[in-house]
Design a protein around this motif. Structure first.
Motif, mmCIF file in Angstrom:
data_model
loop_
_atom_site.group_PDB
_atom_site.id
_atom_site.type_symbol
_atom_site.label_atom_id
_atom_site.label_comp_id
_atom_site.label_asym_id
_atom_site.label_seq_id
_atom_site.Cartn_x
_atom_site.Cartn_y
_atom_site.Cartn_z
ATOM 1 N N VAL A 87 0.900 -1.283 0.353
ATOM 2 C CA VAL A 87 -0.032 0.050 0.489
ATOM 3 C C VAL A 87 0.564 0.879 -0.392
ATOM 4 O O VAL A 87 1.478 1.291 1.104
ATOM 5 C CB VAL A 87 -0.892 -0.201 1.309
ATOM 6 C CG1 VAL A 87 -1.672 1.378 1.633
ATOM 7 C CG2 VAL A 87 -1.918 -1.311 0.863
ATOM 8 N N LEU A 88 0.472 2.311 -1.355
ATOM 9 C CA LEU A 88 1.807 3.574 -0.999
ATOM 10 C C LEU A 88 0.689 4.506 0.161
ATOM 11 O O LEU A 88 -0.287 4.697 -0.120
ATOM 12 C CB LEU A 88 1.401 3.588 -2.417
ATOM 13 C CG LEU A 88 2.131 2.862 -2.921
ATOM 14 C CD1 LEU A 88 2.512 3.558 -4.641
ATOM 15 C CD2 LEU A 88 3.341 2.709 -3.729
ATOM 16 N N ASP A 89 1.536 5.369 0.758
ATOM 17 C CA ASP A 89 0.802 6.420 1.350
ATOM 18 C C ASP A 89 1.985 6.844 2.023
ATOM 19 O O ASP A 89 2.285 6.520 3.001
ATOM 20 C CB ASP A 89 0.004 5.877 3.422
ATOM 21 C CG ASP A 89 -0.558 7.025 3.492
ATOM 22 O OD1 ASP A 89 -0.542 7.747 3.209
ATOM 23 O OD2 ASP A 89 -1.609 6.470 4.302
ATOM 24 N N PHE A 90 2.222 7.038 1.015
ATOM 25 C CA PHE A 90 3.165 8.747 1.778
ATOM 26 C C PHE A 90 3.735 9.300 2.446
ATOM 27 O O PHE A 90 4.488 9.417 3.777
ATOM 28 C CB PHE A 90 3.621 9.579 0.137
ATOM 29 C CG PHE A 90 5.197 10.325 0.220
ATOM 30 C CD1 PHE A 90 6.106 9.571 0.280
ATOM 31 C CD2 PHE A 90 5.243 11.603 0.676
ATOM 32 C CE1 PHE A 90 7.739 9.842 0.310
ATOM 33 C CE2 PHE A 90 7.013 11.765 0.706
ATOM 34 C CZ PHE A 90 7.238 11.311 0.663
ATOM 35 N N VAL A 114 -3.823 0.060 -7.980
ATOM 36 C CA VAL A 114 -5.406 0.057 -7.692
ATOM 37 C C VAL A 114 -6.129 -0.386 -6.718
ATOM 38 O O VAL A 114 -6.377 -0.055 -5.639
ATOM 39 C CB VAL A 114 -6.124 1.109 -8.598
ATOM 40 C CG1 VAL A 114 -7.523 1.289 -8.412
ATOM 41 C CG2 VAL A 114 -5.983 1.833 -9.625
ATOM 42 N N GLY A 115 -6.589 -1.911 -6.858
ATOM 43 C CA GLY A 115 -6.527 -2.508 -5.940
ATOM 44 C C GLY A 115 -6.253 -2.982 -4.666
ATOM 45 O O GLY A 115 -6.516 -3.215 -3.806
ATOM 46 N N ILE A 116 -5.080 -2.930 -4.428
ATOM 47 C CA ILE A 116 -4.167 -2.653 -3.546
ATOM 48 C C ILE A 116 -3.902 -1.266 -2.727
ATOM 49 O O ILE A 116 -4.436 -1.393 -1.453
ATOM 50 C CB ILE A 116 -2.693 -2.754 -3.551
ATOM 51 C CG1 ILE A 116 -2.298 -4.005 -4.499
ATOM 52 C CG2 ILE A 116 -1.703 -2.473 -2.307
ATOM 53 C CD1 ILE A 116 -0.268 -4.725 -4.779
ATOM 54 N N GLN A 117 -4.443 0.019 -3.458
ATOM 55 C CA GLN A 117 -4.951 1.245 -2.627
ATOM 56 C C GLN A 117 -6.297 0.776 -1.520
ATOM 57 O O GLN A 117 -6.118 1.096 -0.659
ATOM 58 C CB GLN A 117 -4.590 1.769 -3.584
ATOM 59 C CG GLN A 117 -3.024 2.761 -3.836
ATOM 60 C CD GLN A 117 -1.995 2.590 -3.080
ATOM 61 O OE1 GLN A 117 -1.562 1.991 -2.570
ATOM 62 N NE2 GLN A 117 -2.691 3.680 -2.151
#
Length: 444
Positions: free
Chosen positions: A196-199, A392-395
């Protein structure tokens, strides 16, 4: 004899050469190990000291003024007192247990929660380094995130929650909701492992706070007179000043999350400015079309929506991606905070859900679309536009996990607080105003 002597000399010479070679390799290996060991970088440290101060500025006075201007005059002291008290309370709880639960190794439970190695910040000396900065600076930087996240929730239940109950609920919420989700994303938990990308906090801060705010306003019920009385902001200029401080402080929030003074931090700052400006404009123009007038309140709220949406994406997208994220956030958050809110009828007093949860969701999903390997230096494509639509699905997985855990957990904590302390002020106290009933103070 001569041949034997020459042979022995040759052997001794070869052995000496071999020993010298091993010594050289050992020295090189030692030097390499020293280069790989964490070393303090004064430039990174100076930037992170500054970024930490900027993020604290976002809550006090930024958020306090932003929210304080939007409530009615009889509740402005109460609103600002809540934010100031949260800044103090969360600092202590973060020092005692929050930091450890969020960022330490949790052993067999590490996928879900951290350990207790840093309880009361035990073992954190002046020489402890996290990356290229002192661990004490990293801890304090993360403390400012732990301050503003629960502070954001207060806007949803403005004008009606007991001050004492608010303190109890927020203390529980930091330990049982914020710290675990922070660990999932940034502390090596399962969402981090899933990619998951969450900077800088789309899930950890904004979706988390927005969902908690929605649950809180539903549990407490609407304000007395909601839908029939005029509940317009008492001072829009205060709100604009607060939004401006949030905008400035957000550079520490986003660019600071790189934890270094480098090119990626510079890009995070640039895309933050672009997305915020785009969202302020898109909110202003859609409000102008729908309501025939562009308002200062709309401009300020749109800017915050843009800040929220670019937060998870700030270290992953280029300026073009930031522009689209900002434009989308302004429009979608406007619709959520006006039409959707009116249709459903919930009393989220200061649009915490409509701006922070919805803006965070928009930003988190679009991070999966616009994330670029050119920004991060990754070897493989990151976002959908580069061919990695699986991101996108991972997000979405990260979004759903945050919503479910935060929603259910917040409800339980509110029920526990209600059982032992009550939640809402009396009708008479609410009509009188929380400034007098809770604090015995008024503004002139």
């Amino acid at each position: 004899m001569t041949d034997n002597f020459r042979f022995k000399a040759l052997v001794r010479s070869g052995a000496a050469g071999l020993a010298a070679s091993f010594a050289l390799l050992a020295t090189a290996g030692s030097a390499f190990a020293q280069e790989e060991a964490p070393t303090l970088n004064s430039g990174d440290t100076a930037w992170m000291l500054t970024a930490t101060a900027l993020v604290l500025l976002m809550t006090i006075p930024g958020l306090a003024l932003f929210y304080g201007g939007m409530v009615r005059k009889k509740n402005v002291v109460a609103m600002t007192a809540q934010n100031f008290a949260i800044a103090a309370l969360m600092s202590v709880i973060w020092m005692v247990i929050g930091y450890s639960l969020a960022f330490q190794d949790g052993g067999s439970m590490n996928a879900y929660i951290g350990g207790l190695d840093r309880l009361f910040l035990s073992g954190m000396g002046v020489d402890e380094i996290s990356g290229t900065i002192p661990e004490s600076v990293f801890m304090t930087f993360q403390m400012t995130f732990a301050i503003i996240t629960p502070a954001l929730i207060t806007g949803a239940f403005a004008d009606r929650m007991k001050f004492s109950s608010m303190l109890v609920f927020m203390a529980l919420w930091l330990v049982f909701i914020y710290a675990p989700i922070c660990h999932w994303v940034w502390g090596g938990g399962f969402l981090s492992e899933d990619g998951v990308l969450d900077f800088a906090g789309g899930t950890v801060v904004h979706i988390n706070a927005g969902v908690a705010g929605l649950v809180a306003c539903l549990v407490l019920g609407p304000r007395k007179g909601f839908g029939t009385e005029n509940m317009a902001p008492h001072n829009v200029v205060l709100t604009m000043v607060g939004a401006s401080l949030l905008w400035v402080g957000w550079f520490g929030f986003n660019a600071g999350s790189e934890l270094a003074a480098d090119g990626r931090a510079g890009m995070a700052m640039a895309v933050t400015q672009i997305a915020t400006a785009a969202a302020a404009l898109s909110w202003m123009f859609i409000e102008w079309i729908v309501h025939r007038k562009p308002t200062l309140l709309g401009l300020a709220t749109g800017a915050v929506a843009g800040l929220v949406a670019i937060t998870p994406a700030s270290g992953f997208v280029d300026p073009s991606g930031a522009l689209w994220i900002g434009l989308a956030a302004g429009i979608i958050c406007f619709i959520a905070s006006t039409s959707v809110k009116k249709a459903i009828g919930y009393d989220d007093a200061l649009d915490v859900f409509g701006v922070h949860a919805i803006g965070g969701i928009v930003g988190a999903v679009l991070t999966g679309v616009f994330a670029s390997a050119a920004i991060t230096g990754a070897d493989a494509p990151l976002g959908g536009l580069e061919g990695n639509w699986a991101q996108v699905g991972i997000q979405i997985k990260g979004i759903v996990a945050t919503i479910v855990y935060c929603g259910l957990g917040t409800f339980v904590l509110l029920m526990v607080t209600k059982l032992f302390f009550g939640l809402r002020v009396t009708p008479q106290e609410e009509v009188e105003g929380l400034d007098i009933s809770q604090h015995g103070e008024v503004i002139q």
